[in-house]
Design an enzyme around this catalytic site. Structure first.
Site, PDB file in Angstrom:
ATOM      1  N   SER A  45       1.086  -1.545   0.020  1.00  9.32           N
ATOM      2  CA  SER A  45      -0.059   0.084  -0.290  1.00  9.32           C
ATOM      3  C   SER A  45       1.061   1.396   0.326  1.00  9.32           C
ATOM      4  O   SER A  45       1.849   1.557   1.112  1.00  9.32           O
ATOM      5  CB  SER A  45      -0.649   0.171   1.578  1.00  9.32           C
ATOM      6  OG  SER A  45      -1.883   0.775   1.644  1.00  9.32           O
ATOM      7  N   GLU A  46       0.566   2.201  -1.126  1.00 10.81           N
ATOM      8  CA  GLU A  46       1.289   3.427  -1.102  1.00 10.81           C
ATOM      9  C   GLU A  46       1.993   4.259  -0.638  1.00 10.81           C
ATOM     10  O   GLU A  46       2.814   4.928  -0.189  1.00 10.81           O
ATOM     11  CB  GLU A  46       1.488   3.472  -2.903  1.00 10.81           C
ATOM     12  CG  GLU A  46      -0.057   4.370  -2.971  1.00 10.81           C
ATOM     13  CD  GLU A  46      -0.632   3.196  -3.803  1.00 10.81           C
ATOM     14  OE1 GLU A  46      -0.661   2.289  -3.288  1.00 10.81           O
ATOM     15  OE2 GLU A  46      -1.035   4.324  -4.044  1.00 10.81           O
ATOM     16  N   ASN A  47       0.830   4.025   0.904  1.00  9.52           N
ATOM     17  CA  ASN A  47       1.136   5.028   1.594  1.00  9.52           C
ATOM     18  C   ASN A  47       1.798   4.979   2.886  1.00  9.52           C
ATOM     19  O   ASN A  47       2.779   5.319   3.894  1.00  9.52           O
ATOM     20  CB  ASN A  47      -0.370   5.559   2.538  1.00  9.52           C
ATOM     21  CG  ASN A  47      -0.730   4.114   2.820  1.00  9.52           C
ATOM     22  OD1 ASN A  47      -0.599   3.263   2.447  1.00  9.52           O
ATOM     23  ND2 ASN A  47      -1.816   4.078   4.319  1.00  9.52           N
ATOM     24  N   SER A  87       8.666   4.339   0.447  1.00  9.48           N
ATOM     25  CA  SER A  87       7.413   3.586  -0.543  1.00  9.48           C
ATOM     26  C   SER A  87       7.851   3.580  -2.109  1.00  9.48           C
ATOM     27  O   SER A  87       7.402   3.149  -2.211  1.00  9.48           O
ATOM     28  CB  SER A  87       6.026   3.838   0.031  1.00  9.48           C
ATOM     29  OG  SER A  87       5.148   3.672  -0.569  1.00  9.48           O
TER      30      SER A  87
END
Lengths: 208, 234
Positions: A45-47, A87
């Site tokens: 999850s790119e967060n 990330s």
């Protein structure tokens, strides 16, 4: 019968191989997680998270634990957390094997538009431009035509691009197409759909 | 040097000026410096530019500063959750610079690390690349993006010690680390301040060198999209 949302997600899940680190976009791509079966897939999850788990049980939501769609989620035994620069370092650095994304338009060169309709909708590209530029393989999952019945597989994208020559494979409700030299190649047709139906619903050049 | 302040208003005393560039941490409503944003609203500071991944929602986060028209410009990757933002932008009242999310994070990281520019593949062939320097490396085209050097950084962490060492919790870390590093001054709001020596030095996420002022406070920590599953019947 064309594939429904869940069948499209199940088909997209077949693209994922054991050991892959994968980023799933919002919408139908999110459903892909339900169909990976026994395969050892780590979702990013790119967060700022690797090892994304399912939604929490009611009452166990944690405001400090969300996915890139801002939904509450859970962690797994393999989970790691990191900041946004790290990330996108792993995304830009090619460490993520594949991204499964939704789209408004894809064209025969593999150009992708999924972030903006000028003057109508201001949302932003979020992490989509970074993902399509950085990950190993870009798989688009979307309906073959829009709600007006117009093809979303075009000769040339008309909307502002998310990335140029970035899409590898397109999974629609009618079948599966690859971006190859000279256009799109039909590699699979949904059961009950004819090749003529796919061709009729596709504006982009089909090379087979 | 004493870094602990009594509240958000005192922690911002003397560091807010009209027209300044503020880097803010948070993703959506997760890990946003909600108390400092409230204090900026109360200060009445005007013409602010925010480098922040999102713009909050109408009544929470940066959204409260949009309501009061204190924001001149946003540098963001995604603003889809904020109706007032869209209204002001489409009416031409608000400047908006869209940055791809990873480019925004890296611009902050670069600024904090003293790097004025870097090359990235992200955005090549899109409107993001318009007017930017293009350069080829090993047969691939990249564009130059600039580091962000903010006048002020505002961030939210889970725990701090009194020297400013910070620990974040789960996905609330997000942009808080790169944002904190790129500010000339960084003010951090935390849920708990603990005495020095009580945090494991091996587990510090952001060393206190980046953090100049700290406040402890109660956080609403609003959830933007509450998604759950049902417990299966036994």
């Amino acid at each position: 019968m064309p594939w429904d949302r869940n069948q499209m997600a199940a088909r997209a899940a077949q693209e994922l191989e054991d050991g892959m680190y994968v980023n799933l976009g919002i919408g139908i791509p999110t459903l892909v997680a339900n169909y990976v079966g026994d395969k050892d897939i780590t979702l990013q999850s790119e967060n700022g998270m690797l090892g994304m788990g399912p939604f929490p049980f009611e009452g166990e939501e944690d405001p400090d634990l969300i996915n890139a769609g801002k939904q509450t989620i859970t962690e797994l035994s393999r989970t790691s957390y990191f900041d946004s620069a790290t990330s996108f370092g792993m995304i830009r650095g090619g460490k993520i094997a594949a991204a499964v994304l939704g789209a408004m338009e894809v064209d025969e060169e593999g150009d992708l538009a999924n972030w903006m309709i000028p003057g109508v909708l201001v949302k932003g590209m979020g992490g989509a431009m970074d993902l399509v530029a950085g990950v190993g393989r870009v798989i688009v999952v979307m309906d073959h035509t829009n709600k007006h019945g117009k093809s979303k597989l075009l000769q040339k994208c008309t909307l502002p691009l998310t990335g140029k020559k970035v899409v590898n494979r397109i999974i629609t409700n009618l079948g599966v197409l690859d971006v190859v030299d000279g256009g799109l190649k039909i590699v699979e047709i949904a059961e009950g759909v004819t090749e003529d139906e796919i061709r009729a619903a596709t504006e982009a050049k089909i090379v087979n | 040097m004493k870094k602990i302040y009594a509240n958000a208003t005192e922690a911002l005393d003397g560091v807010l000026t009209d027209g300044m560039l503020i880097a803010a941490g948070g993703f959506g409503l997760c890990g946003i410096p909600e108390l400092l944003l409230e204090a900026i609203k109360d200060s009445g500071a005007q013409d602010l530019t925010f480098a922040s991944n999102n713009a909050g929602v109408d009544d929470f986060g940066i959204g409260i500063l949009l309501q009061t028209k204190q924001v001149k410009k946003m540098i963001s990757s995604y603003v889809g959750e904020n109706a007032e933002f869209m209204r002001q932008y489409l009416a031409g009242e608000l400047e908006l610079e869209f940055n791809p999310q990873g480019t925004l994070a890296e611009r902050m990281r670069a600024g904090g690390a003293g790097i004025p520019g870097f090359y990235t593949k992200t955005g090549v062939g899109t409107v993001i690349a318009d007017g930017k320097e293009h350069k080829d490396f090993n047969g691939e085209t990249y564009i130059m993006e600039e580091g962000i050097f903010a006048d002020l950084a505002i961030v939210k962490a889970w725990k701090a010690d009194d020297t400013g060492n910070l620990i974040f919790r789960k996905t609330a870390r997000n942009f808080n680390v790169p944002a904190a590093t790129c500010g000339k001054i960084c003010v951090a709001e935390v849920e708990e301040i603990v005495p020095r020596g009580s945090l494991d030095p091996d587990q510090i996420h952001l060393p206190g060198i980046y953090v100049h002022r700290i406040i402890q406070g109660d956080h609403e920590k609003r959830i933007e999209q509450r998604t759950t599953r049902k417990k299966e019947e036994a």
